[in-house]
Design an enzyme around this catalytic site. Sequence first.
Site, PDB file in Angstrom:
ATOM      1  N   GLY A  45      -9.523  -7.708   2.611  1.00  0.00           N
ATOM      2  CA  GLY A  45      -9.560  -6.955   1.372  1.00  0.00           C
ATOM      3  C   GLY A  45      -8.433  -7.453   0.495  1.00  0.00           C
ATOM      4  N   CYS A  46      -8.354  -7.001  -0.743  1.00  0.00           N
ATOM      5  CA  CYS A  46      -7.384  -7.650  -1.623  1.00  0.00           C
ATOM      6  C   CYS A  46      -7.034  -6.869  -2.881  1.00  0.00           C
ATOM      7  CB  CYS A  46      -7.909  -8.976  -2.133  1.00  0.00           C
ATOM      8  SG  CYS A  46      -8.376 -10.089  -0.877  1.00  0.00           S
ATOM      9  N   ALA A  47      -6.001  -7.402  -3.522  1.00  0.00           N
ATOM     10  CA  ALA A  47      -5.684  -7.047  -4.897  1.00  0.00           C
ATOM     11  C   ALA A  47      -5.609  -8.344  -5.673  1.00  0.00           C
ATOM     12  CB  ALA A  47      -4.337  -6.338  -4.956  1.00  0.00           C
TER      13      ALA A  47
END
Lengths: 379, 246, 415, 149, 501
Positions: free
Chosen positions: A12-14
Amino acid sequence: MLREGQIRIPSGCAISGIMNKKGRVFGGGDIINSIAVMHDRSNGLGGGFAAYGIYPEFKEEYAFHFFFDHTTIKNEIEALLKKNFIIASGEAIPIRKSKSIKDAPLIWRYFVRPKHRVLVKQEVDEEEFVVRFVMRVNSEIDGAYIFSSGKNMGAFKGVGYPEDIGEFYRLEEYSGYLWTAHGRFPTNTPGWWGGAHPFTLLDCSVVHNGEISSYDANRRQLEMYGYKCVLQTDTEVVAYIFDYLMRRQGLPLDVIVKAMASPFWHEIDRMNKKEKEILRAIRVVYGGFLVNGPFSILIGTNQGMIALNDRIKLRPSIAATKGDYLYVASEEAAIRQVCSKPEHMWMPRGGEPVIGLLEASQPTRVPVRTEQEKIAINS
Amino acid sequence: MQTIDASGMLYRDLNELIRDSVSRGVKEIRLINVNGHRYIGDGLAKEASIIIEGTPGNDLAAFMEGARIEVHGNAQDGTANTMNGGTIVIHGDARDALGYSMRGGEVYVRGDVGYRVGIHMKGYQDMNPAIVVGGKAGDFFAEYMAGGIMIVLGLGLAPDEDIVGNYCGTGMHGGIIYLRGEVAPEQLGKEVKVVSLTEEDTCVLDGYLDNYCQYFKVKREEIDKKPFCKLLPYNKRPYGNMYAGW
Amino acid sequence: MEYCIIGNSAAAIGAVEGIRGVDKKGTMTIISDEPYQAYSRPLISYYLAGKVAEDKMYYRPNEFYKNMGVELLCGSGAGKLAVREKTVILRDGTKKRYDRLLIATGGKPFVPPIKGLEKENVHTFHKWDDVKSLAEELSAGCKAVIIGAGLIGVKAAEALLCLGVEVSIIELADRVLSSVLDEQAAAIAQQVMEEHGVKFVFGDTVTEVLGEGRVEGVSLKSGNKMECDMLIVAIGVVPNTDIVKGTGINVNRGIVVNERMETSVDGIYAAGDVAEGKNLLWAEQRVIPILPNAYKQGETAGVNMAGGNNSFTKGFAMNSLGFFDFKMTSAGMQGGEGYEEIYTLKAEEKFYRKLVIKDNRLMGFIALKNIDRTGILTGLIKDQVEITKFKEALLKIEPGFAEWPKELRKERMLS
Amino acid sequence: MKRVYVREEYCAGCGLCQVHCITAHSEYKGDIIKAYKKSFPRPLARVIVEEKRPLSFSLQCRHCEEAECVKACITGAMQKDPATGIVINDTARCIGCWTCVLVCPYGAVRRDETLHKVAVKCDMCAEAGGVPLCVENCPNGALEYREER
Amino acid sequence: MSLKSYVTPSFLIERNKERCIKCKVCVQQCANEVHRYDEEDDEIISEEHQCVNCQRCVTLCPTGALTIRKNPNELRQNSNWTAEAVRAIYIQAETGGILLTGMGNDRPYPVYWDNILLNASQVTNPSIDPLREPMELKTHLGRKPDSLSIKEGKLQKKLPPQLELELPIMFSAMSFGSISLNAIKSLAEAAKQEGTYFNTGEGGLHRDLYQYGENTIVQVASGRFGVHADYLQAGAAIEIKIGQGAKPGIGGHLPGEKVEREVSETRMIPEGTDAISPAPHHDIYSIEDLRQLIYSLKEATNYEKPVSVKIAAVHNVAAIASGIARAGADIIAIDGYRGGTGAAPLRIRDNVGIPIEFALAAVDTRLRQEAIRNQVSLVVGGSIRNSADIVKAIALGADAVYIASSALLALGCHMCQKCYTGKCNWGIATQDPQLAKRLNPELGAQRARNLLRAWKHEIQEMLGGMGINAIESLRGNRLMLRGIGLTEKELQILGIKNAGE
């Protein structure tokens, strides 16, 4: 333990991106502040930045950023570089020791130009030669990894929270007109710095929040055209798709985004005959490049920045403008942190790209279906 | 009459030109400098006449439905492949598999033909295809033949030369073969028998022979010098009892 | 609109139903000389035999007249018809005005002038009352002579046999049911009847009824004499045209009607056994005294009386006749010159089927023993269907549609 | 009115229409085995199956607008229901004169002589309501229950 | 002297007398005349020798009185000389004939589909709910150019002709002659309604079927039956049949008994004659000859229709497929060794060819290695039994699948494998009008449609579970597959990892 490339690690990420479309440069502080706001979207196992316009003194050279596992391999690579390139400069990338950043590899950069006679011998153009060189090093040479290879740009990444990585690489000391950043939340430890975002090829960098369910369909399609997906990451695949469609196929941006996040058939069916014919052709011919699954993606190039969401918007993204600045991020707060009062802020729809081109009068918000938009993109 | 110089043309362009012309109503087309251009007259359903000077390529008149093609030269393999109607007149030789699965129309070859000529030729209702060969035919002549008429005249044979090759009519289960002269039993497929001609046969033959003579300026007396024999299949269903239910 | 119907049998009921199909309001009156609501005349033999109870004799439910808005004037009967005044004068003097009148007086038994007919125990076999009085005089073992081996005589014989009466039938013709059956069929029918105990005298007739007061025997034309306890005259029925005498209404054998059932006088219609109308088989008009015909004529008349438009031209004779378990059906007919006849006869099985064909169309048939689906044949007569391609199949024990040309089959079978 | 139409091109001639007709008109509705093994007398099928291979089809009473059987019935037992259009024989009043058999142009009236002589015919399974059971149970959709086309 | 047959009945029919009502439906329905009614004893008697276990009587028996089971008679236990092996010898000793059978290979070879597991999304990406969100199965079959040229919002060159499928399932080639017109009509109508295609096989196109031209793939096989210009024009695509999974390398005979009037008119051969399809096309003795026929057909149809080439999966299928792609085919159809058939020699059916799973994996891999995968569409068939098989096939690299046995099962086939007798009690593999009419094409079409729709829903569910909403993202997406119970070599050929990896 298997490291990134040997296994596929979902993350997952930003993401965040800031550009000045007039090409005015600014320091790396803003992008670090922006990505730091979204600390909880990453887990300390990956962070990175891409910065454009940072090497004006070497803007005709390809800036290779290397991770070396040890000095021996560094020496081997330097010999290989000398054989193929004219090296304008080479140095360790300046870093700042930090408690939170551990196990850093040797990190070097070289500003190089392919030797003319090598190009002639291999009958390829400069860019293709560089691509093949990067592929070769990354897939065949153990202990060395090129994580950035474009002109007048660079990627900076590692294992850690992005704000720590930014500090580590002393990014506030660089000036660029386009910055993208990534904070990663991998499901297990990549154990290796190469796995962090952005992923780059030539001047194309990709930060990406998402997991591409079509990964193997895309990978196997790309591999037909000589790409080697050594990292097994979605980001790498996106970068290659972009490279293939833009550089190799010479497709306009609007076609590329429609290949990667095409309208649904029922939408295509409702279009006028001409549009329908084109969209059908894009889907039929480039079906293998449809990026399926949740993603929001930021692609940086020397010409500007493109943000794109998957077709049904399974990952967040928000865009804003103020003056000559275009902002794109996973969360609004990441923009507000560096631009408290944007003039215009919007949520792009699924499959609807945000395109900011350098020197364009306005960053373009691209609603998918109008003629007007096509002209804007093509101009 | 439209003349097309085929030299240097790709077959696809040539054939498109022919189709265009025919659809525009051109009745007669002369193709010159033809050499290896494939598929001429492919699927052509309209009444039109195509005169070819040179050596047309393979699958000449494949799936043809009605046109007339005259070749001044030799034809290659696969001529009249699955042809349904029309006439082909070849002022030379034709090669292998002439008239494969042909269901209608007529083919006249002045000279010799290759292997497997008329293979799986079939007739249906009033469609009664025919191949008339002036010279000799290769092996497997009329293999699987299911209908229609095949005639070999054996004109200009050397004294010891056979009119057909081996395995003539092998697998034949319909249609009629007329051979001018005799054929050795060992040259025939096991499904075929030699019978004598009836008056009706003579009538049938007459029409084709007259055409042959007219097309190629051959004297009928020349042909009539030698009697014909006729080959018929023993059985319409040669493989009817080959299987056992499991 | 005021409708008046003289007579109260099938034609009358058909007319009521025909009128009410068109005119829901007009008043209707039925004038009958019998004291019953409409009952089924063909049932009288069953009644006599005890196969049908009194309450099952009625042709329509009790509430029929009420539901249909019909005033039933029972018993007295119509005496006279005043055409100009559009009035029926009942025998009791009551006058009944009408706008439309239907004469459905039916038939009356034909009774020839035979000496001694006035004696007791001489009966006709036509009305319910006939069999009621007959029933009173019967006892098992008594002997009855029936004059006439036609439909009535045969049904009377069957009923009497059921009651244990010894039955002899004297018939002038040379066979039974001569109006319905041909010789081959009649032979089988006769055999069946004889097996049940009927004695026949053919080619003879009664010349005198013997006995004093009561019948004790008959003497025949042949000179023979027969003892008996009762005599039933079942020679036939003639149209009961009495009411129209002197009215100017055109009468031939029956009251002449056109295809709309109109008589020669405006507003007056006739239907049923009293009427002589167009028909399918004969060029000339005919009286066809069978119930289905009566009903249809009555219905046709009713529709027209109420202002509708209907015609009936396709009447033809048809009969379904059972003698105990032996079944016979027949319809249409004629034969001889210009006709084709095909048949199957299996005398030992008592099976007989004959088709009478003209111009490739079925004109009549006889079916003995196996009568199932013979309605298909009746239908072919009625609609004059070309049967060339499948006529042989119609001789099968059970005719069907399977042998018919597909299109005709679908058209006929599924319409 | 809705009637049963046969599409002979799809009639497999299996006779299941008859089996279900018999069951529907027995005292054991819905139970084929009991209907066959216990009903006495076993009802006659009101549907006729004709076969002349490869042709086969079944046929039921057409429930004619101008029903010959109704007009010809000597007892008044045969009546057409004005509301539903269904022609029904009141077997209590029927005396088995077979005039209906004689006049039915479809041959669709059957004689039942097992107990009493009565004419039997298709009643569209009116009692059960809904789709006649021959139609419902035709395994190949060869019977249709529909308005006339 | 008559030869006493040693072949005992394969099946035993049990009639429950408590239930049997002697309605004779079984008698009426058995084309093999197994049941008969004995008037004298008022009994129905079953003589099992001819019973093929088609279950027609069992299914139609209104009281469930019938059971058919394997004849429990057993020879002495012998793992080598099995009952079947012995039986085959008896039959051949009695007839001297080649053993003929119908439907697909029934040997207990591994079914690789059943050794492959599918992936699903959990946490890191969301699965998609196909009931409420778009889920695209639309598939295009045909040659894809390597690139598009779009200038000023205009496509510079038209796409080559494509078949557009609403779901990646087509009805495989089955000829009129091998199956009844009603069966074909059922499939044609279902194909039309569901937006896909049926294939004529080598049976020509019956006049009633021209209306389905847009949903028809017309086949050109070695016998060229029913092939003429109108026929070629009528279909949406043309398929050259080289081989068939059930009988690679051999031709076929449609026996004269099945060539009744309509078949004769459609195939354009005289009534009652055998229709002999030669083993090879006699105009194709080489790969360049294949190119010749492909282009012959393209010329005949003005390059407006994709041309498919159907081959049986054999040992070097990958190389052959590569050659076919290079010969100009737009679609390659590969039929695995489990593929069905109306009639095939038993020994060929059971011993020739390779599994479609391997063939598909090998072909897809090879075409990608050669970077020509895009130029050609890949359709696979040969016993696709359910929607999961389809999802696996597409993930292995297929564009679409052909189904035939499944389609016939949908129409009522009960797998008795006696298609070649022409006595199909279900009206499918027969030309006997008495039997053929047992298949009402309206009901058949409905059943076939239902099957397609059910599978469509299932495919959508599985795709959704993987977090994919367009079928092209599944194509060749082998990461979605894991092997179970497979050897290293098998995994390698399939190009998939083992479960747990």
